[in-house]
Design a protein around this motif. Structure first.
Motif, mmCIF file in Angstrom:
data_model
loop_
_atom_site.group_PDB
_atom_site.id
_atom_site.type_symbol
_atom_site.label_atom_id
_atom_site.label_comp_id
_atom_site.label_asym_id
_atom_site.label_seq_id
_atom_site.Cartn_x
_atom_site.Cartn_y
_atom_site.Cartn_z
ATOM 1 N N SER A 128 0.845 -1.201 0.000
ATOM 2 C CA SER A 128 0.000 0.000 0.000
ATOM 3 C C SER A 128 0.878 1.247 0.000
ATOM 4 C CB SER A 128 -0.869 -0.039 1.259
ATOM 5 O OG SER A 128 -1.230 1.262 1.680
ATOM 6 N N VAL A 129 0.609 2.147 -0.943
ATOM 7 C CA VAL A 129 1.239 3.470 -0.917
ATOM 8 C C VAL A 129 0.164 4.409 -0.387
ATOM 9 C CG1 VAL A 129 2.214 5.335 -2.316
ATOM 10 C CG2 VAL A 129 2.804 2.946 -2.813
ATOM 11 N N CYS A 130 0.366 4.918 0.806
ATOM 12 C CA CYS A 130 -0.716 5.604 1.509
ATOM 13 C C CYS A 130 -0.171 6.807 2.269
ATOM 14 C CB CYS A 130 -1.362 4.608 2.478
ATOM 15 S SG CYS A 130 -2.745 5.301 3.396
ATOM 16 N N ASN A 131 -1.016 7.825 2.429
ATOM 17 C CA ASN A 131 -0.566 9.036 3.135
ATOM 18 C C ASN A 131 -1.090 9.109 4.569
ATOM 19 O OD1 ASN A 131 0.920 11.536 2.940
ATOM 20 N ND2 ASN A 131 -1.053 12.609 2.989
ATOM 21 N N GLN A 133 -1.378 7.370 8.144
ATOM 22 C CA GLN A 133 -0.870 6.319 9.028
ATOM 23 C C GLN A 133 -2.019 5.509 9.613
ATOM 24 O OE1 GLN A 133 2.364 5.576 10.034
ATOM 25 N NE2 GLN A 133 3.305 7.141 8.743
ATOM 26 N N GLY A 134 -1.882 4.193 9.566
ATOM 27 C CA GLY A 134 -2.848 3.329 10.233
ATOM 28 C C GLY A 134 -4.207 3.225 9.557
ATOM 29 N N ALA A 135 -4.326 3.719 8.330
ATOM 30 C CA ALA A 135 -5.613 3.625 7.626
ATOM 31 C C ALA A 135 -5.907 2.165 7.262
ATOM 32 C CB ALA A 135 -5.578 4.496 6.364
ATOM 33 N N THR A 136 -7.123 1.926 6.775
ATOM 34 C CA THR A 136 -7.558 0.543 6.552
ATOM 35 C C THR A 136 -6.733 -0.164 5.461
ATOM 36 O OG1 THR A 136 -9.756 1.320 7.134
ATOM 37 C CG2 THR A 136 -9.606 -0.893 6.220
ATOM 38 N N ILE A 137 -6.504 0.506 4.328
ATOM 39 C CA ILE A 137 -5.803 -0.191 3.222
ATOM 40 C C ILE A 137 -4.386 -0.629 3.643
ATOM 41 C CG2 ILE A 137 -4.968 -0.024 0.832
ATOM 42 C CD1 ILE A 137 -7.433 1.810 0.288
ATOM 43 N N PRO A 138 -3.564 0.242 4.236
ATOM 44 C CA PRO A 138 -2.252 -0.275 4.668
ATOM 45 C C PRO A 138 -2.362 -1.415 5.682
ATOM 46 C CG PRO A 138 -2.588 2.011 5.398
ATOM 47 C CD PRO A 138 -3.662 1.701 4.411
ATOM 48 N N ARG A 139 -3.385 -1.365 6.542
ATOM 49 C CA ARG A 139 -3.534 -2.454 7.525
ATOM 50 C C ARG A 139 -3.903 -3.765 6.843
ATOM 51 N NH1 ARG A 139 -7.762 -1.675 10.703
ATOM 52 N NH2 ARG A 139 -8.209 0.523 10.332
ATOM 53 N N GLU A 140 -4.587 -3.671 5.719
ATOM 54 C CA GLU A 140 -5.011 -4.883 5.000
ATOM 55 C C GLU A 140 -3.976 -5.327 3.969
ATOM 56 O OE1 GLU A 140 -7.672 -6.802 5.412
ATOM 57 O OE2 GLU A 140 -8.587 -5.613 7.012
ATOM 58 N N SER A 141 -2.770 -4.736 4.002
ATOM 59 C CA SER A 141 -1.739 -5.052 3.003
ATOM 60 C C SER A 141 -0.560 -5.765 3.648
ATOM 61 C CB SER A 141 -1.259 -3.753 2.327
ATOM 62 O OG SER A 141 -2.352 -3.089 1.724
ATOM 63 N N ASP A 142 0.311 -6.347 2.806
ATOM 64 C CA ASP A 142 1.491 -7.043 3.346
ATOM 65 C C ASP A 142 2.561 -6.062 3.790
ATOM 66 O OD1 ASP A 142 0.934 -10.022 2.769
ATOM 67 O OD2 ASP A 142 0.373 -9.004 0.914
ATOM 68 N N ALA A 143 2.607 -4.904 3.152
ATOM 69 C CA ALA A 143 3.573 -3.868 3.550
ATOM 70 C C ALA A 143 3.002 -2.510 3.161
ATOM 71 C CB ALA A 143 4.916 -4.095 2.856
ATOM 72 N N ALA A 144 3.416 -1.484 3.885
ATOM 73 C CA ALA A 144 2.954 -0.127 3.579
ATOM 74 C C ALA A 144 4.154 0.772 3.356
ATOM 75 C CB ALA A 144 2.105 0.414 4.724
ATOM 76 N N VAL A 145 4.128 1.503 2.252
ATOM 77 C CA VAL A 145 5.143 2.527 1.993
ATOM 78 C C VAL A 145 4.420 3.859 2.129
ATOM 79 C CG1 VAL A 145 6.774 3.474 0.311
ATOM 80 C CG2 VAL A 145 6.373 0.991 0.414
ATOM 81 N N TYR A 146 4.600 4.514 3.257
ATOM 82 C CA TYR A 146 3.857 5.750 3.485
ATOM 83 C C TYR A 146 4.466 6.918 2.716
ATOM 84 C CZ TYR A 146 0.896 3.637 7.002
ATOM 85 O OH TYR A 146 -0.034 2.860 7.640
#
Ligand code: M6R
Length: 369
Positions: A128-131, A133-146
């Motif tokens: 997940s590429v997300c802006n 922190q702690g939102a649903t999509i990054p939580r449901e992903s294997d890794a998050a690149v904020y």
């Protein structure tokens, strides 16, 4: 808070150099790109991927389209970019060789969340590429690149967009290093290009006043077209989206190569057309093609506003207005060329007395289908 700015959007547009710098911070050490958040996936997983599917909506999807050019060129992996809502209802072919990369400022876009869930059920890994922190999509992903653009309040996405491209470029360079597809020198050259972007965006922002004047002259315009090629194509789409959502003006973006396949029929005297012109040095093959597109539409009466590299004299005889961007590697031009388009839409909205931060009918995050 807005500080001294007239709108959150104006503030967020101005914050773009920081958004890019903050997204880079900690991810380039001694000239080497490394994204620690990807460690949990492991380099072996990154080496064994056979293709990447990007899922996103709206502006985030345009960031995905820009990144396709860079990731394919650097890491030699096929990348497809899909609107999340199209992806999830067509039984896409996904397997454990597919890496799904979602892009979402809010991390709450329902269609993107469902696309990620579907892909993981099929055995794909998801980043997940997300802006947020702690939102649903990054939580449901294997890794998050904020992305570290900071909170984006205005409905129209601006600083999140440049931060998304930055994060995706860092990801592309990380992949290229792990997969050995670029030499050390090539990697270093791209890293240097990326690091130079914040200062170059500042230079583009200095032309904001001129772009604002242009928007005020054009405040009774009923339709605006945007043309671009290669990485300039998604920027044309983004310029059109910004103008629709902020100024309620009919706007369309096209790949310049498509002109003769239909859109040139729209050109009539006085039709404003923004053209994102590739660099004459960096994109030697494409530059003359876009200049000839400009000649074609000008001959039919279009009013051409070119966004062109500083020193590019070839556009001068044909463009009614030229907005200059600093020299940058061809893949990095989108991070500069998008800025005048954002300012144009924002200023035109203001000239029409509209609510820049809260356009009608739109919500900041689309958490329903
Ligand atoms: O929060 P997300 O990045 O998932 O949102 C995606 C789109 O809804 C968003 O980019 C939208 O297109 C913006 N209003 C564009 O300015």
């Amino acid at each position: 808070e807005k500080g001294g700015w007239s709108s959150f959007m104006a503030k967020e547009v101005a914050e773009q150099p920081d958004a890019v710098a903050n997204t880079i911070r900690g991810r380039i050490v001694d000239g080497v790109v490394s994204i620690p958040e990807l460690d949990q996936l492991g380099d072996d997983a990154l080496r064994s991927i056979r293709r990447i599917t990007v899922v996103a909506c709206g502006t985030a999807a345009y960031a995905g389209m820009v990144s396709k050019y860079a990731i394919e060129q650097w890491a030699r992996i096929p990348v497809e970019v899909e609107l999340s809502h199209e992806f999830r209802y067509r039984e896409p072919v996904i397997d454990d060789g597919t890496l799904v990369v979602s892009i979402s400022q809010s991390g709450e876009t329902m269609d993107t969340l469902m696309a990620v869930k579907y892909a993981r059920e099929q055995g794909a890994k998801a980043i997940s590429v997300c802006n947020t922190q702690g939102a649903t999509i990054p939580r449901e992903s294997d890794a998050a690149v904020y992305t570290h653009a900071g909170p984006e309040v205005a409905v129209a996405s601006t600083k999140a967009f440049v931060a998304q491209i930055t994060a995706l470029y860092l990801f592309g360079l990380h992949l290229a290093r792990v997969r050995g597809t670029l030499s050390e020198d090539e990697l270093a050259a791209q890293v240097a290009e990326l690091q130079a972007i914040p200062e170059k965006i500042t230079t583009v922002l200095e032309q904001g006043e001129r772009v604002g004047e242009l928007a005020h002259w054009m405040s009774d315009t009923r339709s605006v077209l945007f043309l671009g090629r290669h990485v300039g194509y998604p920027i044309a789409l983004e310029g059109a989206l910004k103008l629709k959502e902020l100024a309620y003006i009919h706007a369309e973006g096209f790949a310049a190569g498509e002109l003769k396949h239909g859109p040139i029929a729209l050109i009539e005297p006085g039709q404003p057309v923004f053209v994102v012109v590739p660099s004459p040095r960096g994109s030697a093959a494409l530059h003359p093609k876009v200049v000839s597109n400009i000649q074609e539409i000008r001959a039919r009466g279009a009013r051409v506003i070119a966004i062109a590299e500083a020193g590019d004299a070839a556009v001068l005889p044909f463009a009614d207005e030229v907005i200059r961007i600093p020299l940058a590697g061809p893949l990095f031009e989108p991070l500069l060329a998008v800025v005048p388009l954002q300012i144009f839409a924002m200023e035109l909205s203001q000239a029409k007395g509209l609510d820049v931060d809260q356009p009608r009918n739109l919500a900041k995050s689309v958490t329903v289908e």
